[in-house]
Design an enzyme around this catalytic site. Structure first.
Site, PDB file in Angstrom:
ATOM      1  N   HIS A 108      -0.235   6.510   6.184  1.00 41.22           N
ATOM      2  CA  HIS A 108       0.282   6.315   4.830  1.00 41.22           C
ATOM      3  C   HIS A 108       0.596   7.667   4.181  1.00 41.22           C
ATOM      4  O   HIS A 108       0.052   8.693   4.590  1.00 41.22           O
ATOM      5  CB  HIS A 108      -0.750   5.583   3.961  1.00 41.22           C
ATOM      6  CG  HIS A 108      -0.756   4.101   4.169  1.00 41.22           C
ATOM      7  ND1 HIS A 108      -1.205   3.522   5.325  1.00 41.22           N
ATOM      8  CD2 HIS A 108      -0.364   3.079   3.349  1.00 41.22           C
ATOM      9  CE1 HIS A 108      -1.102   2.203   5.222  1.00 41.22           C
ATOM     10  NE2 HIS A 108      -0.590   1.908   4.039  1.00 41.22           N
ATOM     11  N   SER A 154       0.804  -1.224   0.000  1.00 38.52           N
ATOM     12  CA  SER A 154       0.000   0.000   0.000  1.00 38.52           C
ATOM     13  C   SER A 154       0.835   1.270   0.000  1.00 38.52           C
ATOM     14  O   SER A 154       0.356   2.321  -0.435  1.00 38.52           O
ATOM     15  CB  SER A 154      -0.942   0.013   1.211  1.00 38.52           C
ATOM     16  OG  SER A 154      -0.221  -0.124   2.417  1.00 38.52           O
TER      17      SER A 154
END
Length: 307
Positions: A283, A58
């Protein structure tokens, strides 16, 4: 995120950790980041066409960053591989990165995403790989440390939990992930023997000075430096594995220092557990992807060796 089961061995776990840890600690952390020039004709800087394949999890795919082009893998067309491909104007570009991927997904399908290594062909001449975070348990670590923080907000309950056996479990996880990443790199070389293979590290998630930002990032005060150092150990392992397996390493940690998820929204390139910008929790956001692309481009503009 998934956490792959550990591989056993004849050497006792504690001894293996000491031996491998000593080997890793002997490798110095070095970093380089310089402005990168873009190619203009699909040939990169080497005078021939560039066929580029991106593999990863990811941190590569860019979940929630606009524009999402693959719902199964939470893949963005503004992730760092897409930015690198555009900057170098590659001849062909295949991005099979997928959120939640471990090294196992290099060989097996993940939903509608086939085995990632299937995208690498004999004529591929550039491969970027970013993998290992899920193998060592990244997602579960964040959840566990957040849950434990309420027990002692000023202490280090997460570090105590992972060190309750007398040996730090996260360090063992990282050491046990090393041969899995090495196997991926060897497979890439076997499938594309002439390719330039680049292993990409992970960015700086937490303040470099060890300070915290509870409750925005709900970790106990002394667990911030512990988890920061865990991220550094993961990157050191990746750098070492790259060196030992004929791959180049890209440091995305140093270029992102000062833009971690504790910073103000205007300054951070990594979103906290409650993102303010379009990105998955913990993230990179779009600016973080641009920084990571810059680090990859700077590496690609360097020639001569794998360090």
């Amino acid at each position: 995120m998934d956490h792959e089961s550990r591989e056993g061995g004849a050497v006792p776990r504690r001894r293996r950790a000491v031996v491998l840890g000593a080997a890793l600690s002997s490798c110095a952390l070095v970093a380089g980041f310089a402005p990168a020039a873009a190619a203009t004709d699909g040939t990169g800087h080497s005078g021939h066409r560039t066929d580029y394949v991106a593999l990863g999890d990811s941190y590569t795919s860019g979940p929630l960053i606009p524009r999402q082009v693959d719902a199964n893998c939470a893949r963005s067309d503004h992730n760092y591989p897409s930015l690198v491909a555009a900057a170098r104007k590659v001849a062909t570009f295949t991005d099979v990165s997928c959120g939640g991927a471990t090294t196992a997904e290099m060989w097996k399908a993940q939903g509608t995403n086939g085995p990632q290594l299937d995208a690498v062909r004999r004529d591929t001449d550039l491969v970027t790989v970013q993998i290992g975070g899920n193998d060592m348990g990244f997602g579960s670590i964040i959840g566990t440390c957040a849950a434990l923080s309420s027990k002692d907000l000023t202490g280090n309950p997460c570090q105590q939990y992972y060190g309750s056996s007398g040996t730090d479990q996260l360090t063992l996880n990282i050491l046990e992930t090393a041969p899995k990443v090495a196997r991926v790199l060897r497979a890439v070389h076997a499938k594309a023997p002439h390719a330039r293979v680049v292993l990409v590290g992970y960015p700086d998630l937490l303040p470099e000075d060890g300070s915290g930002c509870y409750p925005s990032v709900p970790f106990a005060a002394k667990d911030f430096p512990y988890l920061r150092d865990t991220g550094k150990r993961l990157n050191l392992m990746l750098r070492t594995v790259a060196l030992l397996n004929r791959a180049e390493y890209v440091d995305t940690y140093k270029p992102t220092i000062g833009h971690d998820m504790c910073k103000a929204p205007a300054d951070r390139w990594i979103e906290p557990l409650r993102p303010a910008a379009p990105a998955a929790p913990a993230h990179p956001n779009a600016t973080g992807m641009e920084a990571m692309a810059g680090a990859v481009l700077a590496r690609l503009d360097r020639r001569g060796g794998h360090r």
